[in-house]
Design a protein around this motif. Structure first.
Motif, PDB file in Angstrom:
ATOM      1  N   ILE A 105     117.638 -53.265  36.274  1.00  9.34           N
ATOM      2  CA  ILE A 105     117.346 -54.397  35.398  1.00  9.34           C
ATOM      3  C   ILE A 105     116.451 -53.954  34.250  1.00  9.34           C
ATOM      4  N   HIS A 106     116.873 -54.291  33.042  1.00  5.61           N
ATOM      5  CA  HIS A 106     116.112 -53.948  31.840  1.00  5.61           C
ATOM      6  C   HIS A 106     115.219 -55.118  31.429  1.00  5.61           C
ATOM      7  N   SER A 107     115.835 -56.291  31.326  1.00  3.87           N
ATOM      8  CA  SER A 107     115.071 -57.480  30.978  1.00  3.87           C
ATOM      9  C   SER A 107     115.834 -58.714  31.441  1.00  3.87           C
ATOM     10  N   LEU A 108     115.090 -59.824  31.545  1.00  2.42           N
ATOM     11  CA  LEU A 108     115.687 -61.101  31.945  1.00  2.42           C
ATOM     12  C   LEU A 108     115.279 -62.165  30.940  1.00  2.42           C
ATOM     13  N   ARG A 109     116.184 -63.092  30.671  1.00  5.71           N
ATOM     14  CA  ARG A 109     115.851 -64.228  29.818  1.00  5.71           C
ATOM     15  C   ARG A 109     116.281 -65.512  30.527  1.00  5.71           C
ATOM     16  N   ILE A 110     115.395 -66.502  30.573  1.00  8.50           N
ATOM     17  CA  ILE A 110     115.655 -67.754  31.268  1.00  8.50           C
ATOM     18  C   ILE A 110     115.701 -68.883  30.251  1.00  8.50           C
ATOM     19  N   ILE A 111     116.808 -69.661  30.295  1.00  8.78           N
ATOM     20  CA  ILE A 111     116.958 -70.779  29.373  1.00  8.78           C
ATOM     21  C   ILE A 111     117.460 -72.003  30.148  1.00  8.78           C
ATOM     22  N   LYS A 162     119.855 -75.814  29.864  1.00  8.62           N
ATOM     23  CA  LYS A 162     121.168 -76.162  29.338  1.00  8.62           C
ATOM     24  C   LYS A 162     121.149 -76.426  27.841  1.00  8.62           C
ATOM     25  N   LYS A 163     119.969 -76.794  27.316  1.00  9.44           N
ATOM     26  CA  LYS A 163     119.836 -77.068  25.884  1.00  9.44           C
ATOM     27  C   LYS A 163     119.458 -75.816  25.119  1.00  9.44           C
ATOM     28  N   LYS A 164     119.399 -74.670  25.832  1.00 12.69           N
ATOM     29  CA  LYS A 164     119.030 -73.373  25.229  1.00 12.69           C
ATOM     30  C   LYS A 164     117.618 -73.395  24.665  1.00 12.69           C
ATOM     31  N   ASN A 165     116.730 -74.079  25.378  1.00 20.73           N
ATOM     32  CA  ASN A 165     115.324 -74.101  24.967  1.00 20.73           C
ATOM     33  C   ASN A 165     114.483 -73.206  25.867  1.00 20.73           C
ATOM     34  N   LEU A 197     118.404 -61.316  18.341  1.00 18.90           N
ATOM     35  CA  LEU A 197     119.706 -61.902  18.638  1.00 18.90           C
ATOM     36  C   LEU A 197     119.583 -63.213  19.408  1.00 18.90           C
ATOM     37  N   THR A 198     118.491 -63.376  20.136  1.00 18.86           N
ATOM     38  CA  THR A 198     118.286 -64.588  20.930  1.00 18.86           C
ATOM     39  C   THR A 198     116.904 -65.135  20.618  1.00 18.86           C
ATOM     40  N   THR A 199     116.860 -66.284  19.998  1.00 19.50           N
ATOM     41  CA  THR A 199     115.574 -66.834  19.546  1.00 19.50           C
ATOM     42  C   THR A 199     115.086 -67.973  20.432  1.00 19.50           C
ATOM     43  N   TYR A 200     115.727 -68.149  21.582  1.00 20.52           N
ATOM     44  CA  TYR A 200     115.316 -69.236  22.457  1.00 20.52           C
ATOM     45  C   TYR A 200     115.065 -68.699  23.863  1.00 20.52           C
ATOM     46  N   GLY A 201     114.391 -69.520  24.687  1.00 20.18           N
ATOM     47  CA  GLY A 201     114.147 -69.153  26.083  1.00 20.18           C
ATOM     48  C   GLY A 201     112.957 -68.230  26.226  1.00 20.18           C
ATOM     49  N   SER A 202     112.623 -67.904  27.471  1.00 24.20           N
ATOM     50  CA  SER A 202     111.533 -66.984  27.760  1.00 24.20           C
ATOM     51  C   SER A 202     112.120 -65.691  28.301  1.00 24.20           C
TER      52      SER A 202
END
Length: 257
Positions: free
Chosen positions: A246-252, A254-257, A223-228
Protein backbone atom coordinates in the motif's frame (compact mmCIF):
# COMPACT_ATOMS: atom_id res chain seq x y z
CA UNK A 1 -17.27 26.23 -22.68
CA UNK A 2 -15.96 26.39 -19.14
CA UNK A 3 -13.23 23.85 -19.86
CA UNK A 4 -12.28 25.72 -23.04
CA UNK A 5 -11.99 29.00 -21.12
CA UNK A 6 -9.86 27.34 -18.45
CA UNK A 7 -7.50 25.99 -21.10
CA UNK A 8 -7.30 29.43 -22.72
CA UNK A 9 -6.42 31.04 -19.39
CA UNK A 10 -3.77 28.38 -18.82
CA UNK A 11 -2.25 29.08 -22.21
CA UNK A 12 -2.22 32.83 -21.57
CA UNK A 13 -0.11 32.29 -18.46
CA UNK A 14 2.61 30.83 -20.68
CA UNK A 15 2.71 33.58 -23.29
CA UNK A 16 5.46 36.18 -22.90
CA UNK A 17 5.40 39.88 -23.80
CA UNK A 18 6.35 39.06 -27.41
CA UNK A 19 3.37 36.76 -27.82
CA UNK A 20 5.54 33.62 -27.74
CA UNK A 21 4.26 30.49 -26.01
CA UNK A 22 6.72 29.28 -23.39
CA UNK A 23 6.74 25.50 -23.54
CA UNK A 24 9.45 25.65 -20.86
CA UNK A 25 10.25 28.64 -18.67
CA UNK A 26 13.37 28.99 -16.51
CA UNK A 27 13.85 25.22 -16.21
CA UNK A 28 17.20 24.45 -14.61
CA UNK A 29 18.59 21.25 -13.10
CA UNK A 30 21.65 19.02 -13.15
CA UNK A 31 21.88 15.24 -13.34
CA UNK A 32 24.81 13.19 -12.09
CA UNK A 33 26.25 10.28 -14.00
CA UNK A 34 24.31 7.07 -13.26
CA UNK A 35 21.16 8.75 -11.96
CA UNK A 36 17.77 7.41 -13.03
CA UNK A 37 15.31 10.31 -13.33
CA UNK A 38 11.55 10.08 -13.78
CA UNK A 39 10.01 13.15 -15.42
CA UNK A 40 6.26 13.44 -14.85
CA UNK A 41 3.49 15.97 -15.31
CA UNK A 42 0.19 16.51 -17.03
CA UNK A 43 -0.13 16.56 -20.81
CA UNK A 44 1.22 19.85 -22.13
CA UNK A 45 3.47 20.48 -19.12
CA UNK A 46 6.63 20.50 -21.28
CA UNK A 47 8.01 16.98 -20.79
CA UNK A 48 8.45 16.08 -24.45
CA UNK A 49 9.88 19.50 -25.29
CA UNK A 50 12.46 19.06 -22.53
CA UNK A 51 13.51 15.66 -23.86
CA UNK A 52 13.77 16.99 -27.43
CA UNK A 53 16.12 19.73 -26.22
CA UNK A 54 18.24 17.22 -24.29
CA UNK A 55 18.29 14.94 -27.35
CA UNK A 56 19.51 17.87 -29.50
CA UNK A 57 16.42 17.65 -31.71
CA UNK A 58 15.16 21.11 -30.72
CA UNK A 59 17.31 24.16 -29.97
CA UNK A 60 16.22 26.16 -26.90
CA UNK A 61 15.23 29.77 -27.67
CA UNK A 62 17.20 30.85 -24.60
CA UNK A 63 19.57 29.19 -22.18
CA UNK A 64 21.55 26.06 -22.97
CA UNK A 65 21.67 22.33 -22.34
CA UNK A 66 25.11 20.92 -21.54
CA UNK A 67 25.43 17.17 -22.06
CA UNK A 68 28.52 15.04 -21.56
CA UNK A 69 28.36 11.65 -23.23
CA UNK A 70 26.63 9.78 -26.02
CA UNK A 71 22.84 10.11 -26.02
CA UNK A 72 20.34 7.54 -27.29
CA UNK A 73 16.68 8.55 -27.31
CA UNK A 74 13.31 7.06 -28.15
CA UNK A 75 10.80 9.89 -28.20
CA UNK A 76 8.21 9.03 -30.85
CA UNK A 77 7.20 5.99 -32.85
CA UNK A 78 9.68 5.53 -35.68
CA UNK A 79 12.11 8.23 -34.56
CA UNK A 80 15.21 8.00 -36.74
CA UNK A 81 13.82 5.18 -38.90
CA UNK A 82 13.58 5.39 -42.69
CA UNK A 83 10.22 3.84 -43.66
CA UNK A 84 11.41 2.56 -47.04
CA UNK A 85 14.40 0.66 -45.61
CA UNK A 86 14.30 -2.71 -43.90
CA UNK A 87 14.51 -3.34 -40.18
CA UNK A 88 18.08 -4.59 -40.61
CA UNK A 89 19.15 -1.48 -42.54
CA UNK A 90 17.59 0.78 -39.92
CA UNK A 91 19.52 -0.93 -37.12
CA UNK A 92 22.77 0.07 -38.82
CA UNK A 93 21.53 3.57 -39.65
CA UNK A 94 20.51 4.21 -36.04
CA UNK A 95 23.83 2.86 -34.86
CA UNK A 96 25.63 5.30 -37.14
CA UNK A 97 23.47 8.17 -35.89
CA UNK A 98 24.50 7.26 -32.34
CA UNK A 99 28.15 7.34 -33.37
CA UNK A 100 28.71 3.59 -33.48
CA UNK A 101 30.97 1.92 -36.02
CA UNK A 102 29.67 -0.95 -38.16
CA UNK A 103 31.80 -3.38 -36.12
CA UNK A 104 30.21 -2.18 -32.89
CA UNK A 105 26.72 -2.64 -34.35
CA UNK A 106 27.72 -6.10 -35.62
CA UNK A 107 28.75 -7.05 -32.11
CA UNK A 108 25.34 -6.06 -30.67
CA UNK A 109 23.21 -7.05 -33.66
CA UNK A 110 22.00 -10.46 -32.41
CA UNK A 111 21.12 -9.03 -28.98
CA UNK A 112 19.11 -6.24 -30.58
CA UNK A 113 17.18 -8.61 -32.82
CA UNK A 114 16.47 -11.12 -30.04
CA UNK A 115 15.23 -8.41 -27.70
CA UNK A 116 13.00 -6.80 -30.32
CA UNK A 117 11.29 -10.04 -31.31
CA UNK A 118 11.10 -9.03 -34.99
CA UNK A 119 13.66 -11.48 -36.34
CA UNK A 120 11.21 -12.82 -38.93
CA UNK A 121 10.70 -9.34 -40.38
CA UNK A 122 14.25 -7.98 -40.60
CA UNK A 123 14.09 -7.85 -44.39
CA UNK A 124 10.69 -6.11 -44.38
CA UNK A 125 10.51 -2.31 -44.87
CA UNK A 126 9.73 -0.45 -41.64
CA UNK A 127 6.65 1.12 -43.26
CA UNK A 128 5.00 -2.31 -43.10
CA UNK A 129 5.70 -2.74 -39.38
CA UNK A 130 2.92 -2.30 -36.85
CA UNK A 131 3.33 0.45 -34.22
CA UNK A 132 4.25 -2.15 -31.62
CA UNK A 133 6.91 -3.73 -33.85
CA UNK A 134 8.42 -0.34 -34.60
CA UNK A 135 8.62 0.50 -30.91
CA UNK A 136 10.17 -2.88 -30.14
CA UNK A 137 12.94 -2.38 -32.67
CA UNK A 138 13.47 1.29 -31.79
CA UNK A 139 13.85 0.59 -28.09
CA UNK A 140 16.10 -2.42 -28.73
CA UNK A 141 18.48 -0.30 -30.81
CA UNK A 142 18.51 2.63 -28.37
CA UNK A 143 19.10 0.46 -25.30
CA UNK A 144 21.68 -1.97 -26.68
CA UNK A 145 24.14 0.37 -28.36
CA UNK A 146 25.66 1.32 -24.98
CA UNK A 147 24.75 5.03 -24.75
CA UNK A 148 26.01 7.06 -21.81
CA UNK A 149 22.53 8.59 -21.50
CA UNK A 150 19.28 6.83 -22.41
CA UNK A 151 16.20 9.03 -22.89
CA UNK A 152 12.81 7.36 -23.22
CA UNK A 153 9.45 9.09 -23.65
CA UNK A 154 5.98 7.58 -23.14
CA UNK A 155 6.23 5.52 -26.34
CA UNK A 156 6.47 2.27 -24.37
CA UNK A 157 2.79 2.65 -23.48
CA UNK A 158 1.82 1.27 -26.89
CA UNK A 159 3.56 -2.04 -26.20
CA UNK A 160 1.97 -5.02 -24.49
CA UNK A 161 2.45 -5.64 -20.77
CA UNK A 162 5.14 -8.27 -21.27
CA UNK A 163 7.22 -5.98 -23.50
CA UNK A 164 6.82 -3.03 -21.11
CA UNK A 165 8.13 -5.20 -18.28
CA UNK A 166 11.02 -6.29 -20.49
CA UNK A 167 11.87 -2.65 -21.28
CA UNK A 168 11.77 -1.60 -17.64
CA UNK A 169 14.15 -4.45 -16.84
CA UNK A 170 16.50 -3.35 -19.62
CA UNK A 171 16.47 0.26 -18.42
CA UNK A 172 17.30 -1.02 -14.93
CA UNK A 173 20.24 -2.94 -16.41
CA UNK A 174 21.41 0.24 -18.14
CA UNK A 175 21.17 2.14 -14.85
CA UNK A 176 22.95 -0.62 -12.91
CA UNK A 177 25.85 -0.39 -15.35
CA UNK A 178 26.44 3.22 -14.25
CA UNK A 179 24.77 4.97 -17.17
CA UNK A 180 22.12 7.69 -16.93
CA UNK A 181 18.43 7.20 -17.69
CA UNK A 182 15.72 9.85 -18.20
CA UNK A 183 12.26 8.32 -18.32
CA UNK A 184 8.95 10.05 -19.06
CA UNK A 185 5.80 8.09 -18.27
CA UNK A 186 2.27 8.45 -16.97
CA UNK A 187 2.62 5.03 -15.34
CA UNK A 188 3.52 5.89 -11.76
CA UNK A 189 4.28 2.26 -10.88
CA UNK A 190 6.97 2.13 -13.57
CA UNK A 191 8.38 5.49 -12.48
CA UNK A 192 8.44 4.45 -8.82
CA UNK A 193 10.06 1.07 -9.42
CA UNK A 194 12.75 2.30 -11.82
CA UNK A 195 13.64 5.83 -10.69
CA UNK A 196 15.22 7.16 -7.52
CA UNK A 197 14.62 10.83 -8.30
CA UNK A 198 11.68 12.59 -9.89
CA UNK A 199 11.07 15.93 -11.59
CA UNK A 200 7.51 17.26 -11.75
CA UNK A 201 6.79 19.74 -14.54
CA UNK A 202 3.75 22.01 -14.37
CA UNK A 203 2.91 24.68 -16.97
CA UNK A 204 6.47 24.63 -18.29
CA UNK A 205 8.25 25.07 -14.96
CA UNK A 206 9.72 22.67 -12.42
CA UNK A 207 7.25 22.35 -9.57
CA UNK A 208 9.19 19.73 -7.59
CA UNK A 209 12.58 18.01 -7.88
CA UNK A 210 12.99 15.45 -5.11
CA UNK A 211 12.88 11.79 -4.13
CA UNK A 212 10.69 10.07 -6.71
CA UNK A 213 7.97 9.02 -4.25
CA UNK A 214 7.63 12.56 -2.89
CA UNK A 215 7.32 13.88 -6.45
CA UNK A 216 4.67 11.27 -7.30
CA UNK A 217 2.71 12.25 -4.17
CA UNK A 218 2.81 15.89 -5.26
CA UNK A 219 1.61 14.99 -8.75
CA UNK A 220 -1.21 12.75 -7.55
CA UNK A 221 -2.38 15.32 -4.99
CA UNK A 222 -3.35 17.59 -7.89
CA UNK A 223 -5.52 14.92 -9.46
CA UNK A 224 -7.85 14.51 -6.48
CA UNK A 225 -8.84 17.61 -4.56
CA UNK A 226 -11.38 16.04 -2.24
CA UNK A 227 -11.39 13.58 0.67
CA UNK A 228 -8.71 12.81 3.23
CA UNK A 229 -5.50 11.04 2.33
CA UNK A 230 -3.07 8.89 4.32
CA UNK A 231 0.44 8.43 2.91
CA UNK A 232 2.51 5.59 4.32
CA UNK A 233 6.10 6.18 5.54
CA UNK A 234 9.00 6.05 3.11
CA UNK A 235 10.27 2.81 4.69
CA UNK A 236 7.03 1.08 3.75
CA UNK A 237 6.98 2.17 0.12
CA UNK A 238 7.00 -0.51 -2.59
CA UNK A 239 10.27 -1.73 -4.06
CA UNK A 240 11.07 -3.80 -7.13
CA UNK A 241 11.07 -6.93 -4.92
CA UNK A 242 7.55 -6.38 -3.57
CA UNK A 243 4.62 -8.11 -5.24
CA UNK A 244 2.37 -5.34 -3.91
CA UNK A 245 2.19 -2.92 -1.01
CA UNK A 246 0.00 0.00 0.00
CA UNK A 247 1.32 3.40 -1.05
CA UNK A 248 -1.50 5.65 0.09
CA UNK A 249 -5.21 5.63 0.90
CA UNK A 250 -7.89 8.23 0.27
CA UNK A 251 -11.30 8.16 1.99
CA UNK A 252 -14.30 10.00 0.55
CA UNK A 253 -18.09 9.95 0.96
CA UNK A 254 -20.74 9.59 -1.72
CA UNK A 255 -20.66 13.35 -2.34
CA UNK A 256 -16.86 13.19 -2.84
CA UNK A 257 -16.25 15.40 0.17
Amino acid sequence: TENSDQKTNLDRERVNANGEFLALNDVSFSIKKGEVIGIIGANGSGKSTLLKILSRITEPSSGKACIRGKVASLLEVGTGFHPELTGKDNIYINGAILGMSRKEVDRKFDEIVNFSGVADFLDTPIKRYSTGMTIRLGFAVAAHLEPDILIVDEVLAVGDAAFQKKCIGKMQDVADSGRTVLFVSHNMNSISSLCSRGILLNKGIIRKDDNVNNVIDEYLSDLTTYGSKVVFPESERPTRDNTASIHSLRIINKKKN
